[in-house]
Design a protein around this motif. Structure first.
Motif, PDB file in Angstrom:
ATOM      1  N   TYR A  17     -25.412   8.501 -46.234  1.00 28.77           N
ATOM      2  CA  TYR A  17     -24.465   7.701 -47.000  1.00 28.77           C
ATOM      3  C   TYR A  17     -23.105   8.394 -47.069  1.00 28.77           C
ATOM      4  CZ  TYR A  17     -28.898   5.778 -48.656  1.00 28.77           C
ATOM      5  OH  TYR A  17     -30.155   5.224 -48.725  1.00 28.77           O
ATOM      6  N   LEU A  18     -22.082   7.574 -47.253  1.00 32.84           N
ATOM      7  CA  LEU A  18     -20.755   8.100 -47.539  1.00 32.84           C
ATOM      8  C   LEU A  18     -20.198   7.313 -48.721  1.00 32.84           C
ATOM      9  CD1 LEU A  18     -18.584  10.157 -46.613  1.00 32.84           C
ATOM     10  CD2 LEU A  18     -17.505   8.246 -45.379  1.00 32.84           C
ATOM     11  N   GLN A  19     -20.188   7.954 -49.872  1.00 31.33           N
ATOM     12  CA  GLN A  19     -19.610   7.341 -51.064  1.00 31.33           C
ATOM     13  C   GLN A  19     -18.121   7.630 -51.065  1.00 31.33           C
ATOM     14  OE1 GLN A  19     -21.052   5.410 -53.576  1.00 31.33           O
ATOM     15  NE2 GLN A  19     -18.920   5.132 -54.223  1.00 31.33           N
TER      16      GLN A  19
ATOM     17  N   ARG B 249      -9.999   9.669 -33.030  1.00 35.03           N
ATOM     18  CA  ARG B 249     -11.102   9.716 -33.978  1.00 35.03           C
ATOM     19  C   ARG B 249     -11.067  11.065 -34.699  1.00 35.03           C
ATOM     20  NH1 ARG B 249     -16.766   7.345 -31.975  1.00 35.03           N
ATOM     21  NH2 ARG B 249     -15.226   5.769 -31.373  1.00 35.03           N
ATOM     22  N   GLU B 250     -11.239  11.015 -36.026  1.00 32.07           N
ATOM     23  CA  GLU B 250     -11.149  12.236 -36.805  1.00 32.07           C
ATOM     24  C   GLU B 250     -12.367  12.439 -37.698  1.00 32.07           C
ATOM     25  OE1 GLU B 250      -7.723  12.148 -39.359  1.00 32.07           O
ATOM     26  OE2 GLU B 250      -8.558  10.587 -40.655  1.00 32.07           O
ATOM     27  N   PHE B 251     -12.628  13.698 -37.959  1.00 33.87           N
ATOM     28  CA  PHE B 251     -13.745  14.087 -38.809  1.00 33.87           C
ATOM     29  C   PHE B 251     -13.498  13.681 -40.254  1.00 33.87           C
ATOM     30  CE2 PHE B 251     -17.190  16.487 -40.408  1.00 33.87           C
ATOM     31  CZ  PHE B 251     -16.747  17.249 -41.479  1.00 33.87           C
ATOM     32  N   VAL B 252     -14.560  13.209 -40.922  1.00 34.23           N
ATOM     33  CA  VAL B 252     -14.483  12.870 -42.343  1.00 34.23           C
ATOM     34  C   VAL B 252     -15.413  13.777 -43.150  1.00 34.23           C
ATOM     35  CG1 VAL B 252     -14.885  11.092 -44.070  1.00 34.23           C
ATOM     36  CG2 VAL B 252     -13.865  10.475 -41.864  1.00 34.23           C
ATOM     37  N   ALA B 253     -16.701  13.785 -42.786  1.00 36.39           N
ATOM     38  CA  ALA B 253     -17.669  14.567 -43.547  1.00 36.39           C
ATOM     39  C   ALA B 253     -18.923  14.781 -42.708  1.00 36.39           C
ATOM     40  CB  ALA B 253     -18.033  13.866 -44.853  1.00 36.39           C
ATOM     41  N   ALA B 254     -19.684  15.812 -43.064  1.00 37.44           N
ATOM     42  CA  ALA B 254     -20.943  16.084 -42.378  1.00 37.44           C
ATOM     43  C   ALA B 254     -21.924  16.714 -43.351  1.00 37.44           C
ATOM     44  CB  ALA B 254     -20.729  17.004 -41.181  1.00 37.44           C
ATOM     45  N   VAL B 255     -23.203  16.533 -43.050  1.00 36.79           N
ATOM     46  CA  VAL B 255     -24.263  17.111 -43.878  1.00 36.79           C
ATOM     47  C   VAL B 255     -25.314  17.705 -42.959  1.00 36.79           C
ATOM     48  CG1 VAL B 255     -25.465  14.882 -44.083  1.00 36.79           C
ATOM     49  CG2 VAL B 255     -25.896  16.676 -45.763  1.00 36.79           C
ATOM     50  N   SER B 256     -25.815  18.884 -43.315  1.00 31.77           N
ATOM     51  CA  SER B 256     -26.862  19.531 -42.528  1.00 31.77           C
ATOM     52  C   SER B 256     -28.167  18.752 -42.640  1.00 31.77           C
ATOM     53  CB  SER B 256     -27.071  20.956 -43.034  1.00 31.77           C
ATOM     54  OG  SER B 256     -27.494  20.947 -44.393  1.00 31.77           O
TER      55      SER B 256
ATOM     56  N   ASN C  32     -34.304  16.242 -38.507  1.00 33.54           N
ATOM     57  CA  ASN C  32     -33.864  17.349 -37.661  1.00 33.54           C
ATOM     58  C   ASN C  32     -32.420  17.207 -37.194  1.00 33.54           C
ATOM     59  OD1 ASN C  32     -36.392  18.428 -37.850  1.00 33.54           O
ATOM     60  ND2 ASN C  32     -37.067  17.767 -35.842  1.00 33.54           N
ATOM     61  N   TYR C  33     -31.726  16.202 -37.695  1.00 33.12           N
ATOM     62  CA  TYR C  33     -30.399  15.902 -37.193  1.00 33.12           C
ATOM     63  C   TYR C  33     -29.309  16.179 -38.217  1.00 33.12           C
ATOM     64  CZ  TYR C  33     -32.116  13.872 -32.914  1.00 33.12           C
ATOM     65  OH  TYR C  33     -32.675  13.705 -31.683  1.00 33.12           O
ATOM     66  N   ILE C  34     -28.271  16.889 -37.766  1.00 34.55           N
ATOM     67  CA  ILE C  34     -27.031  16.965 -38.519  1.00 34.55           C
ATOM     68  C   ILE C  34     -26.380  15.587 -38.438  1.00 34.55           C
ATOM     69  CG2 ILE C  34     -24.741  18.011 -38.630  1.00 34.55           C
ATOM     70  CD1 ILE C  34     -26.016  20.392 -37.048  1.00 34.55           C
ATOM     71  N   MET C  35     -25.859  15.105 -39.561  1.00 33.75           N
ATOM     72  CA  MET C  35     -25.236  13.786 -39.599  1.00 33.75           C
ATOM     73  C   MET C  35     -23.770  13.925 -40.009  1.00 33.75           C
ATOM     74  SD  MET C  35     -27.700  11.897 -38.663  1.00 33.75           S
ATOM     75  CE  MET C  35     -26.911  10.310 -38.899  1.00 33.75           C
ATOM     76  N   GLY C  36     -22.944  13.158 -39.329  1.00 28.94           N
ATOM     77  CA  GLY C  36     -21.520  13.209 -39.634  1.00 28.94           C
ATOM     78  C   GLY C  36     -20.916  11.830 -39.736  1.00 28.94           C
ATOM     79  N   TRP C  37     -19.803  11.754 -40.437  1.00 28.36           N
ATOM     80  CA  TRP C  37     -18.987  10.542 -40.493  1.00 28.36           C
ATOM     81  C   TRP C  37     -17.610  10.870 -39.916  1.00 28.36           C
ATOM     82  CZ3 TRP C  37     -20.524   5.714 -41.632  1.00 28.36           C
ATOM     83  CH2 TRP C  37     -21.709   5.548 -42.361  1.00 28.36           C
TER      84      TRP C  37
ATOM     85  N   THR D  56      -7.849   3.416 -44.348  1.00 27.82           N
ATOM     86  CA  THR D  56      -8.180   2.277 -43.497  1.00 27.82           C
ATOM     87  C   THR D  56      -8.475   2.733 -42.076  1.00 27.82           C
ATOM     88  OG1 THR D  56      -6.860   0.724 -44.793  1.00 27.82           O
ATOM     89  CG2 THR D  56      -7.291   0.146 -42.496  1.00 27.82           C
ATOM     90  N   ALA D  57      -9.658   2.372 -41.582  1.00 30.55           N
ATOM     91  CA  ALA D  57     -10.089   2.795 -40.251  1.00 30.55           C
ATOM     92  C   ALA D  57     -11.454   2.187 -39.959  1.00 30.55           C
ATOM     93  CB  ALA D  57     -10.187   4.317 -40.175  1.00 30.55           C
ATOM     94  N   VAL D  58     -11.885   2.345 -38.725  1.00 28.33           N
ATOM     95  CA  VAL D  58     -13.281   2.095 -38.385  1.00 28.33           C
ATOM     96  C   VAL D  58     -14.021   3.404 -38.619  1.00 28.33           C
ATOM     97  CG1 VAL D  58     -14.918   1.447 -36.601  1.00 28.33           C
ATOM     98  CG2 VAL D  58     -12.676   0.338 -36.692  1.00 28.33           C
ATOM     99  N   TYR D  59     -15.096   3.336 -39.382  1.00 29.85           N
ATOM    100  CA  TYR D  59     -15.876   4.515 -39.716  1.00 29.85           C
ATOM    101  C   TYR D  59     -17.140   4.552 -38.858  1.00 29.85           C
ATOM    102  CZ  TYR D  59     -12.902   5.693 -43.627  1.00 29.85           C
ATOM    103  OH  TYR D  59     -11.824   6.077 -44.406  1.00 29.85           O
ATOM    104  N   TYR D  60     -17.371   5.713 -38.251  1.00 29.94           N
ATOM    105  CA  TYR D  60     -18.502   5.908 -37.356  1.00 29.94           C
ATOM    106  C   TYR D  60     -19.450   6.963 -37.900  1.00 29.94           C
ATOM    107  CZ  TYR D  60     -15.550   3.552 -33.911  1.00 29.94           C
ATOM    108  OH  TYR D  60     -14.757   2.649 -33.250  1.00 29.94           O
ATOM    109  N   CYS D  61     -20.715   6.693 -37.704  1.00 38.22           N
ATOM    110  CA  CYS D  61     -21.765   7.640 -38.018  1.00 38.22           C
ATOM    111  C   CYS D  61     -22.138   8.365 -36.721  1.00 38.22           C
ATOM    112  CB  CYS D  61     -22.955   6.865 -38.572  1.00 38.22           C
ATOM    113  SG  CYS D  61     -24.414   7.822 -38.904  1.00 38.22           S
TER     114      CYS D  61
END
Length: 127
Positions: free
Chosen positions: A80-82, A45-52, A31-36, A91-96
């Motif tokens: 996942y983030l390929q 902090r900046e947006f990378v990707a998201a999935v419904s 039930n959760y939208i997930m983002g990186w 280069t950065a710290v990546y957050y879910c």
């Protein structure tokens, strides 16, 4: 509450690949939208990707389009983030991040739209 744990970060040469994973627990993952998101030293902090939550919709930052792919496995409570063709500027710290939604095709791309965050995983790309 949702607990998120990222893994898969590391050091890679420019042009290489990494796959990040984010394992979720505590609530119904599907039930959760997930983002990186990512945060480089001295930057916001900046947006990378998201999935419904249905997996049918995705969104990407322009800087990663064509190189990164987000996916999810609801049976494994994991997103996942390929990351391919990595560049030093990746280069950065990546957050879910996670946010519940009643709509199966919605994605969000700003930090304030997400309620839950992981601790992050470091990705370093050498030139």
């Amino acid at each position: 509450q949702v607990q998120l744990v990222e893994s898969g970060g590391g050091l890679v040469q420019a042009g290489g690949s990494l796959r990040l994973s984010c394992a979720a627990s505590g609530r119904t993952f599907s039930n959760y939208i997930m983002g990186w998101f990512r945060q480089a030293p001295g930057k916001e902090r900046e947006f990378v990707a998201a999935v419904s939550w249905s997996g049918s919709s995705t969104s990407y930052a322009d800087s990663v389009k064509g190189r990164f792919t987000i996916s999810r496995d609801n049976a494994k409570n994991t997103v996942y983030l390929q990351m391919n063709s990595l560049k030093p500027e990746d280069t950065a710290v990546y957050y879910c991040a996670a946010r519940s939604s009643a709509r199966p095709q919605v994605v969000f791309s700003t930090t304030r739209q997400y309620d839950y965050w992981g601790q992050g995983t470091q990705v370093t790309v050498s030139s």
